[in-house]
Enzyme design. Sequence first.
Site, PDB file in Angstrom:
ATOM      1  N   ARG A  47       0.929  -1.281  -0.049  1.00 26.35           N
ATOM      2  CA  ARG A  47       0.075  -0.113   0.134  1.00 26.35           C
ATOM      3  C   ARG A  47       0.883   1.211  -0.097  1.00 26.35           C
ATOM      4  NH1 ARG A  47      -3.302   2.623   4.754  1.00 26.35           N
ATOM      5  NH2 ARG A  47      -4.842   3.856   3.759  1.00 26.35           N
ATOM      6  N   HIS A  51       0.887   4.305  -2.638  1.00 31.27           N
ATOM      7  CA  HIS A  51       0.621   5.856  -2.225  1.00 31.27           C
ATOM      8  C   HIS A  51       1.872   6.648  -2.662  1.00 31.27           C
ATOM      9  CE1 HIS A  51      -3.380   5.519   0.616  1.00 31.27           C
ATOM     10  NE2 HIS A  51      -2.911   4.419  -0.166  1.00 31.27           N
ATOM     11  N   VAL A  55       1.522  10.108  -6.065  1.00 32.17           N
ATOM     12  CA  VAL A  55       1.753  11.378  -5.841  1.00 32.17           C
ATOM     13  C   VAL A  55       3.181  11.842  -6.224  1.00 32.17           C
ATOM     14  CG1 VAL A  55       1.880  13.321  -3.885  1.00 32.17           C
ATOM     15  CG2 VAL A  55       0.107  11.262  -3.904  1.00 32.17           C
ATOM     16  N   GLY A  57       4.950  10.625  -8.378  1.00 30.97           N
ATOM     17  CA  GLY A  57       5.670   9.697  -8.895  1.00 30.97           C
ATOM     18  C   GLY A  57       6.525   8.972  -7.943  1.00 30.97           C
ATOM     19  N   ASP A  59       8.925   8.129  -5.924  1.00 28.59           N
ATOM     20  CA  ASP A  59      10.250   8.818  -5.610  1.00 28.59           C
ATOM     21  C   ASP A  59      10.545   9.139  -4.112  1.00 28.59           C
ATOM     22  OD1 ASP A  59       8.086  10.821  -4.828  1.00 28.59           O
ATOM     23  OD2 ASP A  59       9.389  12.501  -5.561  1.00 28.59           O
ATOM     24  N   GLU A  70       3.251  14.689   2.538  1.00 29.85           N
ATOM     25  CA  GLU A  70       2.279  13.500   2.247  1.00 29.85           C
ATOM     26  C   GLU A  70       2.015  12.609   3.392  1.00 29.85           C
ATOM     27  OE1 GLU A  70       3.868  11.233  -1.372  1.00 29.85           O
ATOM     28  OE2 GLU A  70       4.900  13.091  -2.011  1.00 29.85           O
ATOM     29  N   ASN A  76      -3.019   9.216   4.200  1.00 28.60           N
ATOM     30  CA  ASN A  76      -1.660   8.619   4.353  1.00 28.60           C
ATOM     31  C   ASN A  76      -1.533   8.266   5.826  1.00 28.60           C
ATOM     32  OD1 ASN A  76      -1.122   8.124   1.779  1.00 28.60           O
ATOM     33  ND2 ASN A  76       0.226  10.134   1.801  1.00 28.60           N
ATOM     34  N   HIS A 181      -5.882  -5.513  -3.150  1.00 33.79           N
ATOM     35  CA  HIS A 181      -6.674  -5.750  -2.027  1.00 33.79           C
ATOM     36  C   HIS A 181      -6.934  -7.319  -1.493  1.00 33.79           C
ATOM     37  CE1 HIS A 181      -8.267  -1.280  -2.035  1.00 33.79           C
ATOM     38  NE2 HIS A 181      -6.992  -1.439  -1.698  1.00 33.79           N
TER      39      HIS A 181
END
Length: 316
Positions: A47, A51, A55, A57, A59, A70, A76, A181
Site C-alpha cells: 500500500r 501511495h 503522488v 511519482g 520517488d 504527504e 496516508n 486488496h
Amino acid sequence: MSATLVHGQGTRVGFYATTCPRAESIVSSTVATQFRANPAIAPALLRMHFHDCFVRGCDASVLIDDSNTEKTAPPNLGLRGYEVIDDAKTQLEAACPGIVSCADILALAARDSVVLLAYSIFVHTGGRSWLVPTGRRDGRVSLSSETTDLPGFRESIDSQKQKFSAKGLNTQDLVVLVGGHTIGTTACQFFSYRLYNFNGTASSDPSINASFLPQLQALCPQNGDGTKRVAFDTGSENRFDASFFANLRNGRGILESDQKLWTDASTRAIVQRFLGITGLAAFNVEFGRSMVKMSNTGVKTGTDGEIRKICSAVNS
C-alpha cells in the site's frame, strides 16, 4: 520461482549489480525478518508503494517527515511499515553508502511482500514474483496538498480511471492493481456508511450481498469503533490470490470503490478474466506487469533527485 519481466522507463533490472550487488537480497531479507515478527507488514508495504507512486511519482516522497508532507495527509495517516524501509536503508548504507535510493527500497519491498503471501497454482515454482527495474532516485519535495491524486474509497469508476490514466495506467491496470486488496485490511470508518444509511436511504448499499450484510454489521456495529480493522478479502486476507475478484462478483467487496469494479460494466469484464484457476494464473502475470508500469510512474533517474542518506529526510 516464476517471474514476470517488464522493462521500465529509465530504470533497468540489475541496476545495482556492480555498485551494490547485495542490494536486493538485503531488502528481501529485511522484509522477511520483519514479516515473521508481524505478517501485517506485507500489505502495508504494498500500500505504501502505491501511495508513493500516485503522488509525484515513485520517488519516496511519502517517506519524508515534516509538517504538511504527504505523510501527514488524511489518506496516508494509516500507512504503516516505515520502520522496515528505515531498517533496510541502514543496512544498505553500511554496505554501500550513498548508492541505493529509498524509492528503490520501497519498490523492492513491495514486490518482496507479495512474494511472501503469494499463492501459486504452480506447486514447484513458489509464489508469484516479478523482476523490479531499479535506478530510481529520491525526490526532495513532499506536499500533503497533492495527495488528492490518490483514489478515494467512494470514488466512481470514471474518476478512478481518470486518476490512473494520469499516471499512464489503463483500465486493466486499475482492476489489476486494486486486486492488491486480496491482502490487507481497512477500517470500519471507510465503509460502515454502506451498512446502515447508504446515501441517506436508511438502508444498506444494495450492491452488498444480503447474506453478507449481517456479517459486516456484526464486525462494524452502528456507532461502533471506526478504527476496527476488517479484511478486504474475506476468507483469504493473508494469501495473495484471486479470491478478491470472486468476492466482488458475489457482492462481498468491502470498499464501495472496490465493489464498483463489478457493478460497472466497463470493468466487470476485466474482473471476470481473473475468476477461477485460469483467472489466478492470468492475475499473477498481470499483477507483476502492472506493478512495473506503476513503479515507473514519474521516476527520477540519472542526475535528477538525490540518494537520501536517511529515508525520512532530504539531504541537507
